[in-house]
Design an enzyme around this catalytic site. Sequence first.
Site, PDB file in Angstrom:
ATOM      1  CG  HIS A   7      36.839  77.417   1.403  1.00 46.14           C
ATOM      2  ND1 HIS A   7      37.146  76.979   0.674  1.00 46.14           N
ATOM      3  CD2 HIS A   7      35.907  76.597   2.842  1.00 46.14           C
ATOM      4  CE1 HIS A   7      36.865  75.100   1.044  1.00 46.14           C
ATOM      5  NE2 HIS A   7      36.659  75.289   1.980  1.00 46.14           N
ATOM      6  CD  GLU A  40      35.167  68.950  -1.366  1.00 48.76           C
ATOM      7  OE1 GLU A  40      34.742  69.423  -0.578  1.00 48.76           O
ATOM      8  OE2 GLU A  40      35.823  67.728  -1.586  1.00 48.76           O
ATOM      9  CG  HIS A  96      39.758  65.841   2.763  1.00 44.56           C
ATOM     10  ND1 HIS A  96      38.895  66.408   1.314  1.00 44.56           N
ATOM     11  CD2 HIS A  96      38.848  65.795   3.771  1.00 44.56           C
ATOM     12  CE1 HIS A  96      38.359  67.383   1.815  1.00 44.56           C
ATOM     13  NE2 HIS A  96      38.752  67.470   3.087  1.00 44.56           N
ATOM     14  CB  CYS A 102      35.015  72.014   1.240  1.00 42.49           C
ATOM     15  SG  CYS A 102      34.415  72.484   2.861  1.00 42.49           S
ATOM     16  CE  LYS A 108      37.142  59.501  20.598  1.00 43.95           C
ATOM     17  NZ  LYS A 108      37.102  59.912  19.259  1.00 43.95           N
ATOM     18  CB  ILE A 145      40.935  77.056   2.990  1.00 45.51           C
ATOM     19  CG1 ILE A 145      41.157  76.336   1.079  1.00 45.51           C
ATOM     20  CG2 ILE A 145      39.735  77.571   2.676  1.00 45.51           C
ATOM     21  CD1 ILE A 145      41.197  77.969   0.296  1.00 45.51           C
ATOM     22  CE  LYS A 204      26.461  67.241   6.958  1.00 48.78           C
ATOM     23  NZ  LYS A 204      26.533  66.810   7.505  1.00 48.78           N
TER      24      LYS A 204
HETATM   25  N1  GLN Z   1      39.225  77.766   6.831  1.00 53.34           N
HETATM   26  C1  GLN Z   1      38.559  77.168   7.395  1.00 53.34           C
HETATM   27  C2  GLN Z   1      40.135  76.362   7.200  1.00 53.34           C
HETATM   28  O1  GLN Z   1      40.881  76.738   6.580  1.00 53.34           O
HETATM   29  C3  GLN Z   1      37.820  76.095   6.421  1.00 53.34           C
HETATM   30  C4  GLN Z   1      37.692  75.526   7.001  1.00 53.34           C
HETATM   31  C5  GLN Z   1      35.894  74.374   6.002  1.00 53.34           C
HETATM   32  O2  GLN Z   1      35.932  74.741   5.082  1.00 53.34           O
HETATM   33  N2  GLN Z   1      35.723  73.436   6.823  1.00 53.34           N
HETATM   34  O3  GLN Z   1      40.252  75.525   8.385  1.00 53.34           O
HETATM   35 ZN    ZN Z   2      36.453  73.773   3.273  1.00 55.77          ZN
END
Ligand code: GLN
Ligand code: ZN
Length: 757
Positions: free
Chosen positions: A642, A666, A695, A644, A22, A432, A113
């Site tokens: 949530h 997402e 992102h 994503c 790294k 989120i 992934k």
């Molecule tokens: N609650 C988390 C955030 O907002 C959710 C992150 C995620 O979904 N990876 O960072």
């Molecule tokens: Zn997320």
Amino acid sequence: MTTQTIATVLGYPRQGPRRELKTAVEAYWAGRSSADQLLAAARELRLARLAELAAAGLGEIPGNDFSLYDHVLDAVMLLGAIPERFDHAVSRLDLYFALARGTEGLEPLEMTKWFDTNYHYLVPELGPDTEFALDPAKVLGEFDEATAAGVVTRPVVPGPVSFLLLAKSVEAGFRPLELLDRILPLYVSLLAQLREHGAEWVQLDEPCLVLDQPGEVLERVDHAYAVLGGAANRPSILVATYFDRLGEAWPVLASAPVEGLAVDFTGPAAANLEQLERLGGLPGKRLVAGLIDGRNVWAADLGKALALAERLAPLAGRVDVAASCSLLHVPLDVEMETVPPQLDGWLAFARQKLAEAVTVARGLADGRDGIGRELERSRAALERRANSPLTHVAAVRDRVGERGAPRATPYAERAREQACALGLPELPTTTIGSFPQTRELRAARAAWRRGALSQADYEAAMRAEIAAVVAEQERAGLDVLVHGEPERNDMVQYFAEQLDGYWASEFGWVQSYGSRYVRPPILFGDVSRPAPITVPWITYAQSLTDRPVKGMLTGPVTMLAWSFVRDDQPLGETAAQVALALRDEVLDLERAGTAVIQVDEPALRELLPLRRADRPAYLEWAVGAFWLATAGVADATQIHTHMCYAEFGDIMEAIVAMDPDVISLEAARSGAGVIRELAGSGLAGAVGPGVWDIHSPRIPPVEELAGKVRALRAAFGARAWVNPDCGLKTRRPEEVEAALANLVAATKLVRAAVNSA
Ligand code: GLN
Ligand code: ZN
């Protein structure tokens, strides 16, 4: 048996004990070192690794498993499958990193992934016009380098079928597998060159064969290995599969004209044993048996592994012992850690797994007596673990009897009560959870951990940040606020550190992608919550505003997916324990006046078993764990979740069954697709497909956002929420401020139009 059993591995961690790789790669990216310096550092790491593997007593050592970034990207370079947009004029090294990371105005390859691990690979982009050209410099160079150091390695290369199946098509309707006959000649040529350089074996990785594959794909596998096996001048071929059982691919591989198969016999792949027996074994072939779990951190049951090896021995011409998959997915060395004395002897990282494979191979070759001491030590350690009070906490066990049940009151009724309690406008806006993790925040957390910042000063710093984030959201005009998660290094590690039953290693880094490494916490025992975790932060945030502040928790499945989990009980049981600990937190939050609670499950899709047959059982306990964590609240308390980074189609039924009051998802990659899937799903609750792709640093303009909000309103009516795609921790404060202002402005535009209509 004609040949003596040996131990080997399919691959080994690349980063070095102190993540030297790294450091070297990032120094090159930052312009602080030259290409020559980077390549010299990489060479030094490879040679150290080679010496380590040889000293461990392996009978055969893999080669070409080292990578500056990613092994699938290495295969893209090997086959010359470079998308046209990239500039070939730069050096090979810079082209390589451009594919990985993009350059000014140039998108990198997509990243996704690697099966159900937490590793991410770069997705080859292929189309009907892709032209291939073999560049074997890395494979041959690393082979020669090892030979010069006295080791004839077994080079590892992605197999042709998996390479194509892992790729994405750049043209609708085109299947990269159609390119098979175009790449096979390159493989044939590579095999010949390896042979000329002195290779005796080559390992072709075909992990895609553990997925459910239709007959037409299996027919292509058959064809590919008929061609490669039929090549005149080549090393012996070992086809490697891992991560699950082979199923329908068994007879195809067993009859292929190759000399060896590497097969996983751990976890869900244990079924490979019966399948192999039913098939009548692999007479005359070499079987590299994955007997040591390459994906977890637990010391193996050597007695059990040896018994399995003994059962396999008559089933093949020769049986060697290996870890089930590349050791890339585990940390390097448990000896570097200060392990709590209660866990002494329980753990095995990559270096320890080498020793385990060597021991089992010795046991198979020389008989049990030769490894009597090791077998006894293994048995004793397992017994200590099984009888440890840490793995059997009565108070936890008593509760796990409680099975999850959905909320008793139907959504429509709950929604009415929540509307009274919360008084939200139409198209409620929220985020989120996380707000930007600034350098100052990280520094404060780090100083506190070191003991350089007092508890009081640390809390004051976090409170100041929470106050600033709440004020910012009020200014922006958001409806449901968050505290911003400033106290969290990582959404899983933060909770793991405060739950009993988890241990955090200090050097247990595992590659996630490129130069990014994660240190998954280790879930070793029964899980419980000794004290409230988030309650003080959330109630503080709520004390600053009249608007509702969402409580923010990481869900049970995600707590498992991003940790190393115990292997001594079914995963569903561990999930239930975590869910019960979270339930305590949920109920404490509710008691403290939190009316909206979000339980994030971004990893629900990624833990989905690779084989379809295993999915219903998984989804059942995953949904049950969500219920267990959340369904104890009053009807007026609004439960959010949530998700994503995933295709939601595969898990839509589970989302419906979870029955959240609100789900944010997402939707950056496929907004229309997500809306269509949700609309057709039968989901009762409200939905917030993200309108802002967090992102990207781009700030979406009001008109664009308004268009998306209008579409949400059209699809979901009063059930539509407005929110970004995911947490904001990676964005800069200015970006967040501007984008949230636009998001609220867009929502107000649409609200006004709705009200006047
Ligand atoms: N609650 C988390 C955030 O907002 C959710 C992150 C995620 O979904 N990876 O960072
Ligand atoms: Zn997320």
